[in-house]
Motif scaffolding. Sequence first.
Motif, short mmCIF file in Angstrom:
data_model
loop_
_atom_site.label_atom_id
_atom_site.label_comp_id
_atom_site.label_asym_id
_atom_site.label_seq_id
_atom_site.Cartn_x
_atom_site.Cartn_y
_atom_site.Cartn_z
N TYR A 111 0.84 -1.20 0.00
CA TYR A 111 0.00 0.00 0.00
C TYR A 111 0.87 1.25 0.00
O TYR A 111 0.65 2.18 -0.78
N LEU A 112 1.87 1.25 0.86
CA LEU A 112 2.70 2.44 0.99
C LEU A 112 3.44 2.74 -0.31
O LEU A 112 3.56 3.89 -0.74
N ALA A 116 0.12 5.00 -1.52
CA ALA A 116 0.38 6.22 -0.73
C ALA A 116 1.47 7.08 -1.37
O ALA A 116 1.34 8.30 -1.46
N TRP A 119 0.48 9.13 -4.39
CA TRP A 119 -0.46 10.15 -3.92
C TRP A 119 0.32 11.30 -3.29
O TRP A 119 0.09 12.49 -3.56
N LEU A 120 1.28 10.93 -2.46
CA LEU A 120 2.10 11.93 -1.78
C LEU A 120 2.88 12.76 -2.79
O LEU A 120 3.09 13.96 -2.61
N TYR A 125 -5.10 10.53 -9.85
CA TYR A 125 -6.25 11.38 -10.04
C TYR A 125 -6.35 12.44 -8.94
O TYR A 125 -6.97 13.46 -9.10
N LEU A 126 -5.72 12.15 -7.80
CA LEU A 126 -5.73 13.13 -6.72
C LEU A 126 -4.46 13.97 -6.80
O LEU A 126 -3.68 14.00 -5.87
N GLY A 127 -4.28 14.60 -7.95
CA GLY A 127 -2.96 15.19 -8.18
C GLY A 127 -2.68 16.44 -7.39
O GLY A 127 -2.15 17.41 -7.91
N ALA A 128 -3.05 16.46 -6.14
CA ALA A 128 -2.96 17.75 -5.45
C ALA A 128 -1.97 17.78 -4.30
O ALA A 128 -1.68 18.84 -3.77
N SER A 129 -1.41 16.63 -3.92
CA SER A 129 -0.58 16.67 -2.73
C SER A 129 0.72 17.43 -2.92
O SER A 129 1.37 17.79 -1.95
N LEU A 131 0.96 20.24 -3.67
CA LEU A 131 0.69 21.54 -3.07
C LEU A 131 1.45 21.69 -1.76
O LEU A 131 1.87 22.77 -1.38
N LEU A 132 1.60 20.58 -1.06
CA LEU A 132 2.23 20.62 0.26
C LEU A 132 3.71 20.31 0.21
O LEU A 132 4.46 20.73 1.06
N HIS A 133 4.09 19.51 -0.77
CA HIS A 133 5.49 19.05 -0.78
C HIS A 133 6.12 19.38 -2.11
O HIS A 133 6.35 18.49 -2.92
N PRO A 145 8.83 13.37 2.35
CA PRO A 145 9.08 14.76 1.97
C PRO A 145 10.02 15.47 2.95
O PRO A 145 10.78 16.33 2.56
#
Lengths: 294, 381, 529
Positions: A111-112, A116, A119-120, A125-129, A131-133, A145
């Motif tokens: 999973y990691l 994960a 995603w990180l 499809y959740l191409g937004a992380s 933003l943080l890293h 990160p």
Amino acid sequence: MDPEETKMSAEHAAYYIPQPSPWPLVATAAAFGLLLGTALAVNGVAAGNYVLVTALGVFAFLLYAWFGEVIRESLNGHYNEKVDRSFRQGMFWFIASEVFFFLAFFGSLFYLRMIALPWLGGEGYLGASQLLHEGFAAHWPTSGPAAVGGAFTPMGAWGIPALNTAILLTSGATITWAHWGLKMERRGHLVWGLVATVALGLLFVALQAYEYHEAYTHLNLTLRSGIYGSTFYLLTGFHGFHVTVGAIMLLAILGRSLRGHFKPANHFGFEAVAWYWHFVDVVWLGLFVFVYLL
Amino acid sequence: MAEKLKDWAARVSGTLLLASGPASAEYGVNFPPPISEGARQIYDVHMLTLGIATVLMVIVTAIVAYSVWAHRKSRGFEADARFHETWFGRWGWTAVPMLVLGIDLSIASSAQTTLEQVWNVPEGADLLDVKVTGHQWWWEYDYIDHGIKVESRATMPEQAGDNYLRDVDHPLVLPTGRKIRFLHTSTDVLHAFWVPALAFKKDAIPGYVTETWAEIEQEGLFRGQCAELCGTWHSRMPIVVKAVSPGEFDEWVAARRASMEAAAAEAASDKEWTRDELFARGEQTYNTVCAACHQVNGEGLPPAFPALKGSPVVLGPIQGHLDVIVNGRPGTAMQAFGQLSDLDIAALTTFERNAWGNETGDVIQPQAVAALRGETRSASR
Amino acid sequence: MSTTAAVLEAEHHARPTGFRRWLFSTNHKDIGTLYLTFALIMLFLGGISAMLIRAELFMPGLQLLDPDLYNNLITNHALLMIFGAVMPAAAGMANWMIPLMIGAPDMALPRMNNLSFWLLPAGATMLILSFVVPFFGGGSQINTGWTLYPPLSTQVGMAMDFLIFALHLMGISSILASINIIVTLLNMRAPGMTLMKMPIFCWAWLVTAFLLILVMPVLAGGITMLLFDRHFGTSFFNAAGGGDPVLFQHLFWFFGHPEVYILLLPAFGIVAHIIPTFARKPLFGYKVVVGSLLGVATLGMVVWAHHQYTIGMSLAAVQYFMIGTILISIPVGLIVFSFIATMWRGSMTFETPMLFAVAIILTFTFGGLSGIMLAVVPADMQYHDSMFVVAHFHYVLLPGAVFGLLAGVFYWLPKWTGRMYDERLGKIFFWTNMVGFNLTFFPQHFLGLAGMPRRIADYNMIFTEFNVVSSVGALLFGASFLLFAYIVVQTVRNGKRVEEPVWEGARGLEWQLPSPPPFHSWEKSPVLT
Ligand code: HEA
Ligand code: HEA
Ligand code: CUA
Ligand SMILES: [Cu+2]
């Protein structure tokens, strides 16, 4: 009493129901003490260490006493074939539960790495992380990160791990060889097979310890090295612990073999340990592929 | 046909619902009226499944009730030992699962378009991006495109009145008629953004970003709450969406930007602040940020929330006091408040050290906070 | 040879007494009694925390509990009920009944059986410690709920470590008990009792035990990783180090969802005995029920993420989990169907166990249907983590587990003790219980739909009305359990002696033994024809 006769009576006697026994209660006390001690110790309560040590002592005594009683009952011929079958099935399902314990860790690793991490890194499809890293390159191996634990070198597969693979596979063969000896009633063959297995097991543990030492001193690969370090030590550590337990069980079996406890037709104790050893072996193959190779 | 079924199901279950509870609009028994297309679709899916569930429940109850009434020994009914050989006994096993499968699939497929609509966040330049960050226990709204930011905290009963726990000091202001993309994240633990009128919630996961979207069709105030257990004051993390017309929104953005710039200028100036200025400012910050736990009178709610009045930390060295404010106390409900500006922290510290009979007389300037921040940071490394 | 046999004989007939009988027991009935007694105590402890929760929620505002204590209580409430009350009660019934039902002298591994039991009080002690240490300087309280999601659970003080270890102890207990049950069922059946002749209760437990062996270790793994994150600097659930808090949720629910069927199936097994007895008609579709049990377990293993629709999974993933979850209505529906078809054209009487069985069919279906609503992803965006979910799961947990076990107590108490409970009191208990139950949990649906989140100690005015109703109902519901305890104690002490047959319509090996059965159940295997 000659062995043949013991066997006969065992066959015909009723299913053996042991007398009331104090050992389950002692075992509970030991387990409770071990966990209570750990809970206190990891929180820096000094008393925890004493609880822990005492409980360990009780636990060691318990193993000796309870298994001692079981062995005596077995030698006295209390266990008929049906009891033997219960033991075998019990061991089988116990190992099944252990398999799922390891599957939880393998599942976590998959999973990691496969869900994960992308995603990180802002993929999918959740191409937004991202933003943080910003600028975080999501490649395995990683320590995240924030590069927790600092830069590290991952553990290669072809040094000690490959050697350890060979060692464990060989030990799987030696224990099978010992089993043949048992079946053919050749005590020396059995004993030497077991000695070899124990030796290989201990060698494995020693090499693993050496590998950890190297990782800590030269690779800066520690338990704190982000998610790579965490999964690496979790998986190899729990496996190493199981190998150690297995080796101790093998030693006990070796002792019993020297005393001639096992009969070709009746040696559940030996088989239980052998199954366990094979299980540990198979887990290692998974580890070698998914932790070291890929 | 499907349309009719839906209507009917809605009516039946609506009636059932109303009959079993007080039917006043204030004491809601169902979703609040949806304010976006997505929310409306979700509402429809909800009513459909509710309707199907109601019908199934009625059928099962009817059959059981009939059997309980008819097949009783006291009525002299003899057990039908050959029941399993009847036509029904033979075919029931096939018929029932087929029927259930059919219902299952129709539920799943009727949810399908809604699901896609809710899940597929639209793209495009006119999308308004709002980053929603959960903190223990307040919300931060970043209007990424506009470079402005709002901190939103629960108001206390005195200001909130009947809306206590559903009211905030600064609402999330959003324009109607525009697609809005919410980017959810958190700085500490999990939270979840939930405004029932928008009919969705999404978890805020520290270190990760999750997305949702909405296009609000109706102006007004819409209230919600944090929906994921986030510690002590999970119950006190309201969300208020204030939907306004696009024109009003632009005005609000401009005003907000101006006030942020003014505040930044003030905080950045090298001005020497007086004790009274800091005290007044600190009192305000204290009452919005700290009073929820430590109480307005500084007496806290021991043991969970220690008193600051007469507290050894507050009366002790300034460095230690600042450290607790900036970095929090790990393992307790005391969070890190390092995100506050130097000025706010200076004011807060000054206030705490001089309020409620804490007569230290200390006056802490923002520059001192900046300097000490640097030190605590390197010390904690 | 003869000496050994003689010793064995003697051992069989020695009947231990006093503390040896209870503390050192190797007898399945005594261990079963221990399990059941323990479960009753835990039900009361869990119930007291529920009463405190409902008292706090009676009115808006914080009256009784500070928010951390409130959430500490819900954590304890859930774990006491699930790990302390329901699972041990089901295991107690398994211990008592399985050997009687399959014609075995005892459980296959009697000493380990006792170990499985004693680990439970140890675990419960640890659990209670986790509740109280914060009041003795042990850091902050456990305010995470029973799901223990990090990072909140990494913030908690040392109490969390106690909780982790409590779960380890209870988990080991369940694994050992399951091994024992599986081995007993596979190895100890009387000659002639093939698997497909095995009573449904045994089947239900066989499937449950499989589930336990498969998922308990995963929970153990997950909470071990949590322990490492808390104390040894690992980053499993920490994004900064490349971990993911959501991973814990996957591990938890991989255990947690099958767990709900672990609670459900044994109780359903009991209902599957009660209905044929009181309808005087064999269970309709035995084979299909067996298949459905297996189907529930299999499907139940692969749908865990329906508890996490809001974490931001991909569309394909939520579609899969939605459809999988909804499909569980097929096997569960088949079992419910079989219950109803067994009643149909039977010759029914309504003693207390049967009243519960009928009520279970209705209330469980209700809870199951709200489960189907929850499974629909877009709608769950709204329901999730609201009081609607709380209403759903109490509507399945109480009918699907607690009521089934209560029915089992009424059904088998005469078998265990040889004494009959007071039927009139039984009926009074049933009706107060049922009214209290619905009054408590039905209004919670409305609260959830109207927007009240779960796990909040304080709520806005608009939620007052239904909370008042719910709290009043809970008081009635709780009080009814006092009557239950009274009935049980009174029956055991001076209930009327039963006459055989205990229940006119009851079939099966367990009813061929006298009531109460002899200390050693089937010393000679019965032979089935
Ligand atoms: C005994 C325990 C139990 C049982 C049996 C169930 C059964 C089911 N549960 Fe429930 N559930 C819980 C205990 C249980 N649950 C708990 C404890 C939680 C919350 C955990 C937490 O967050 O703390 C939860 C939460 C929960 C959620 C997550 C909600 C959320 O947090 O957002 C979901 C979502 O899908 C769900 C679904 C279901 C479904 C589909 C079933 C199905 O198995 C139901 C199947 C039964 C029927 C459908 C009725 C009978 C069938 C018929 C009469 C046939 C006809 C039916 C149809 C055609 C549909 N449950
Ligand atoms: C098998 C499991 C089980 C059982 C039996 C129960 C039984 C009850 N539960 Fe609960 N409950 C859960 C499992 C269970 N629960 C779970 C998993 C959660 C989620 C926790 C979380 O969010 O993490 C939960 C959460 C939960 C909440 C939500 C808290 C929140 O989210 O804010 C509430 C609130 O009403 C509640 C109430 C009750 C009540 C009133 C009972 C009643 O049925 C209890 C009745 C029993 C008794 C009362 C005991 C016997 C009598 C006495 C002790 C005598 C004293 C009586 C009086 C003073 C009247 N439970
Ligand atoms: Cu934030 Cu709950
Ligand atoms: Cu589930």
